[in-house]
Design a protein around this motif. Structure first.
Motif, PDB file in Angstrom:
ATOM      1  N   GLU A   1      58.444-140.083  71.238  1.00 16.06           N
ATOM      2  CA  GLU A   1      58.168-140.003  72.614  1.00 16.06           C
ATOM      3  C   GLU A   1      56.878-138.849  72.742  1.00 16.06           C
ATOM      4  OE1 GLU A   1      56.993-139.286  76.334  1.00 16.06           O
ATOM      5  OE2 GLU A   1      58.828-140.727  75.755  1.00 16.06           O
ATOM      6  N   TYR A   2      56.848-137.819  71.341  1.00 20.09           N
ATOM      7  CA  TYR A   2      55.390-137.644  71.235  1.00 20.09           C
ATOM      8  C   TYR A   2      54.603-138.373  71.472  1.00 20.09           C
ATOM      9  CZ  TYR A   2      51.884-133.995  70.081  1.00 20.09           C
ATOM     10  OH  TYR A   2      50.994-132.785  69.554  1.00 20.09           O
ATOM     11  N   LYS A   3      53.970-139.174  70.800  1.00 23.85           N
ATOM     12  CA  LYS A   3      53.076-139.726  70.598  1.00 23.85           C
ATOM     13  C   LYS A   3      53.125-141.520  71.541  1.00 23.85           C
ATOM     14  CE  LYS A   3      54.620-141.448  65.331  1.00 23.85           C
ATOM     15  NZ  LYS A   3      54.209-142.669  64.974  1.00 23.85           N
ATOM     16  N   ASN A   4      53.942-141.677  72.319  1.00 29.24           N
ATOM     17  CA  ASN A   4      53.991-142.084  74.034  1.00 29.24           C
ATOM     18  C   ASN A   4      53.051-141.372  74.953  1.00 29.24           C
ATOM     19  OD1 ASN A   4      54.666-144.661  74.990  1.00 29.24           O
ATOM     20  ND2 ASN A   4      55.300-142.473  76.906  1.00 29.24           N
ATOM     21  N   ARG A   5      53.440-140.251  74.758  1.00 27.69           N
ATOM     22  CA  ARG A   5      52.170-138.753  76.114  1.00 27.69           C
ATOM     23  C   ARG A   5      50.769-138.853  75.507  1.00 27.69           C
ATOM     24  NH1 ARG A   5      56.299-134.301  77.195  1.00 27.69           N
ATOM     25  NH2 ARG A   5      58.275-135.970  77.792  1.00 27.69           N
ATOM     26  N   HIS A   6      50.702-139.300  74.103  1.00 32.90           N
ATOM     27  CA  HIS A   6      49.268-139.565  73.561  1.00 32.90           C
ATOM     28  C   HIS A   6      48.666-140.334  73.570  1.00 32.90           C
ATOM     29  CE1 HIS A   6      50.215-135.574  72.468  1.00 32.90           C
ATOM     30  NE2 HIS A   6      48.984-134.945  72.477  1.00 32.90           N
ATOM     31  N   ALA A   7      49.062-142.332  74.061  1.00 36.29           N
ATOM     32  CA  ALA A   7      48.676-142.779  73.546  1.00 36.29           C
ATOM     33  C   ALA A   7      47.976-143.520  75.065  1.00 36.29           C
ATOM     34  CB  ALA A   7      49.787-144.305  74.431  1.00 36.29           C
ATOM     35  N   LYS A   8      46.833-143.818  75.100  1.00 34.20           N
ATOM     36  CA  LYS A   8      45.466-144.874  75.685  1.00 34.20           C
ATOM     37  C   LYS A   8      46.461-145.054  76.993  1.00 34.20           C
ATOM     38  CE  LYS A   8      41.245-146.583  75.771  1.00 34.20           C
ATOM     39  NZ  LYS A   8      40.600-146.957  75.404  1.00 34.20           N
ATOM     40  N   GLY A   9      46.147-143.849  77.989  1.00 36.93           N
ATOM     41  CA  GLY A   9      46.549-143.946  79.516  1.00 36.93           C
ATOM     42  C   GLY A   9      47.530-143.465  79.440  1.00 36.93           C
TER      43      GLY A   9
ATOM     44  N   GLU B   1      40.846-136.076  67.222  1.00 36.87           N
ATOM     45  CA  GLU B   1      41.295-137.004  67.050  1.00 36.87           C
ATOM     46  C   GLU B   1      42.999-136.569  66.364  1.00 36.87           C
ATOM     47  OE1 GLU B   1      38.573-137.999  63.752  1.00 36.87           O
ATOM     48  OE2 GLU B   1      38.455-140.771  64.908  1.00 36.87           O
ATOM     49  N   ILE B   2      43.643-137.380  66.839  1.00 34.01           N
ATOM     50  CA  ILE B   2      45.283-136.343  66.060  1.00 34.01           C
ATOM     51  C   ILE B   2      45.443-137.068  64.944  1.00 34.01           C
ATOM     52  CG2 ILE B   2      47.301-135.713  66.669  1.00 34.01           C
ATOM     53  CD1 ILE B   2      46.553-135.152  69.067  1.00 34.01           C
ATOM     54  N   TYR B   3      45.910-136.892  63.906  1.00 29.29           N
ATOM     55  CA  TYR B   3      46.741-137.736  63.044  1.00 29.29           C
ATOM     56  C   TYR B   3      48.417-137.502  63.137  1.00 29.29           C
ATOM     57  CZ  TYR B   3      42.031-139.790  61.725  1.00 29.29           C
ATOM     58  OH  TYR B   3      41.243-140.218  62.233  1.00 29.29           O
ATOM     59  N   ILE B   4      49.246-138.499  61.824  1.00 29.76           N
ATOM     60  CA  ILE B   4      50.673-137.811  61.816  1.00 29.76           C
ATOM     61  C   ILE B   4      50.787-138.404  60.752  1.00 29.76           C
ATOM     62  CG2 ILE B   4      51.633-139.747  63.575  1.00 29.76           C
ATOM     63  CD1 ILE B   4      53.376-137.843  63.991  1.00 29.76           C
ATOM     64  N   ASN B   5      52.035-137.205  60.023  1.00 29.21           N
ATOM     65  CA  ASN B   5      52.283-137.827  58.791  1.00 29.21           C
ATOM     66  C   ASN B   5      53.194-136.894  58.830  1.00 29.21           C
ATOM     67  OD1 ASN B   5      53.802-138.824  56.084  1.00 29.21           O
ATOM     68  ND2 ASN B   5      51.694-137.224  55.594  1.00 29.21           N
ATOM     69  N   GLY B   6      55.064-137.951  59.242  1.00 26.48           N
ATOM     70  CA  GLY B   6      56.281-137.236  59.471  1.00 26.48           C
ATOM     71  C   GLY B   6      56.226-136.615  60.320  1.00 26.48           C
TER      72      GLY B   6
ATOM     73  N   GLN C   1      45.410-127.500  82.451  1.00 25.54           N
ATOM     74  CA  GLN C   1      45.460-127.345  81.249  1.00 25.54           C
ATOM     75  C   GLN C   1      47.001-126.388  80.022  1.00 25.54           C
ATOM     76  OE1 GLN C   1      43.422-128.670  78.636  1.00 25.54           O
ATOM     77  NE2 GLN C   1      43.010-129.973  80.384  1.00 25.54           N
ATOM     78  N   GLN C   2      46.981-125.319  80.480  1.00 27.43           N
ATOM     79  CA  GLN C   2      48.747-124.770  80.607  1.00 27.43           C
ATOM     80  C   GLN C   2      49.693-125.636  80.934  1.00 27.43           C
ATOM     81  OE1 GLN C   2      48.853-121.933  78.297  1.00 27.43           O
ATOM     82  NE2 GLN C   2      50.798-123.028  78.138  1.00 27.43           N
ATOM     83  N   GLU C   3      50.121-125.960  82.291  1.00 27.13           N
ATOM     84  CA  GLU C   3      50.905-127.438  82.349  1.00 27.13           C
ATOM     85  C   GLU C   3      51.093-128.589  81.193  1.00 27.13           C
ATOM     86  OE1 GLU C   3      52.253-130.077  85.842  1.00 27.13           O
ATOM     87  OE2 GLU C   3      50.328-129.155  86.106  1.00 27.13           O
ATOM     88  N   TRP C   4      50.305-128.435  80.926  1.00 22.75           N
ATOM     89  CA  TRP C   4      49.930-129.832  79.268  1.00 22.75           C
ATOM     90  C   TRP C   4      50.501-129.515  78.594  1.00 22.75           C
ATOM     91  CZ3 TRP C   4      49.870-134.844  78.846  1.00 22.75           C
ATOM     92  CH2 TRP C   4      49.517-135.613  77.184  1.00 22.75           C
ATOM     93  N   GLU C   5      50.033-127.948  78.439  1.00 21.75           N
ATOM     94  CA  GLU C   5      51.010-127.297  76.708  1.00 21.75           C
ATOM     95  C   GLU C   5      52.107-127.444  77.032  1.00 21.75           C
ATOM     96  OE1 GLU C   5      48.988-126.746  74.127  1.00 21.75           O
ATOM     97  OE2 GLU C   5      47.306-127.842  74.811  1.00 21.75           O
ATOM     98  N   ASP C   6      53.389-127.288  78.362  1.00 20.73           N
ATOM     99  CA  ASP C   6      54.360-126.962  78.250  1.00 20.73           C
ATOM    100  C   ASP C   6      55.214-127.889  77.894  1.00 20.73           C
ATOM    101  OD1 ASP C   6      53.474-123.768  78.730  1.00 20.73           O
ATOM    102  OD2 ASP C   6      53.825-123.891  80.547  1.00 20.73           O
ATOM    103  N   TYR C   7      54.401-129.487  78.847  1.00 20.42           N
ATOM    104  CA  TYR C   7      54.675-130.238  78.735  1.00 20.42           C
ATOM    105  C   TYR C   7      54.938-130.703  77.418  1.00 20.42           C
ATOM    106  CZ  TYR C   7      54.590-135.430  80.288  1.00 20.42           C
ATOM    107  OH  TYR C   7      54.735-137.248  79.972  1.00 20.42           O
ATOM    108  N   MET C   8      54.238-130.999  76.232  1.00 20.00           N
ATOM    109  CA  MET C   8      54.352-130.978  75.265  1.00 20.00           C
ATOM    110  C   MET C   8      55.080-129.827  74.331  1.00 20.00           C
ATOM    111  SD  MET C   8      52.181-133.613  75.602  1.00 20.00           S
ATOM    112  CE  MET C   8      52.424-134.800  74.228  1.00 20.00           C
ATOM    113  N   ALA C   9      55.096-129.304  74.984  1.00 18.27           N
ATOM    114  CA  ALA C   9      56.435-127.680  74.070  1.00 18.27           C
ATOM    115  C   ALA C   9      57.338-128.356  73.386  1.00 18.27           C
ATOM    116  CB  ALA C   9      56.484-126.332  74.898  1.00 18.27           C
ATOM    117  N   GLU C  10      58.105-129.214  74.507  1.00 11.03           N
ATOM    118  CA  GLU C  10      59.160-129.378  73.511  1.00 11.03           C
ATOM    119  C   GLU C  10      59.440-130.037  72.570  1.00 11.03           C
ATOM    120  OE1 GLU C  10      61.590-133.529  74.769  1.00 11.03           O
ATOM    121  OE2 GLU C  10      59.666-132.628  76.751  1.00 11.03           O
ATOM    122  N   PHE C  11      58.148-130.919  72.046  1.00  7.68           N
ATOM    123  CA  PHE C  11      58.595-131.865  70.395  1.00  7.68           C
ATOM    124  C   PHE C  11      57.407-131.048  69.546  1.00  7.68           C
ATOM    125  CE2 PHE C  11      56.695-134.395  74.505  1.00  7.68           C
ATOM    126  CZ  PHE C  11      58.079-135.186  74.286  1.00  7.68           C
ATOM    127  N   GLN C  12      56.699-129.449  69.956  1.00  7.84           N
ATOM    128  CA  GLN C  12      56.494-128.475  69.037  1.00  7.84           C
ATOM    129  C   GLN C  12      57.503-127.971  68.388  1.00  7.84           C
ATOM    130  OE1 GLN C  12      53.148-127.669  71.839  1.00  7.84           O
ATOM    131  NE2 GLN C  12      52.030-129.964  71.208  1.00  7.84           N
TER     132      GLN C  12
END
Length: 129
Positions: free
Chosen positions: A35-43, A62-67, A95-106
């Motif tokens: 889901e984290y990858k999906n939220r970063h997908a183009k569009g 650019e963001i790269y992922i390994n595991g 901006q902070q709304e986005w950070e909070d939206y992504m926080a569940e993954f991080q």
């Protein structure tokens, strides 16, 4: 099965640039990572987020992922001040709304800004002069 890419194209800029490299860890949950990858997908990234990065002077990211490990590479003008730019970015709409939206993954503290989440990496080797 993942395949190893043969390389990624690099954007060229008209003037001198510098690069910032940051890291962040994700929770070890394959569904969350998907889901984290999906939220970063183009569009899928909110337009305000990209606009904010450009507004504070980021040329490319650019963001790269390994595991569960993320590496973010940020290209900026040579005179870019990371702390000033990230302070300005944190104050922009959504901006902070986005950070909070992504926080569940991080693996980061709730309410953390982007600059607090993404930790600098130390360059330990290069062979160009």
């Amino acid at each position: 099965m993942n395949t190893t890419p043969t390389g990624y194209p690099v954007k060229e800029f008209d003037g001198p640039t510098k690069r910032f490299v940051r890291c962040l860890s994700l929770r070890n949950d394959s569904a969350l990572i998907a889901e984290y990858k999906n939220r970063h997908a183009k569009g899928n990234i909110w337009p305000e987020i990209i606009a904010g990065l450009k507004q504070v002077g980021v040329l490319e990211m650019e963001i790269y992922i390994n595991g569960t490990n993320l590496t973010m590479i940020v290209e900026t003008p040579a005179d870019f001040d990371w702390d000033a730019a990230m302070g300005a970015l944190a104050s922009l709409p959504r901006q902070q709304e986005w950070e909070d939206y992504m926080a569940e993954f991080q693996l980061a503290e709730p309410g953390a800004t982007s600059s607090e989440k993404w930790q600098p990496m130390e360059r330990m080797f290069h062979f160009y002069e």
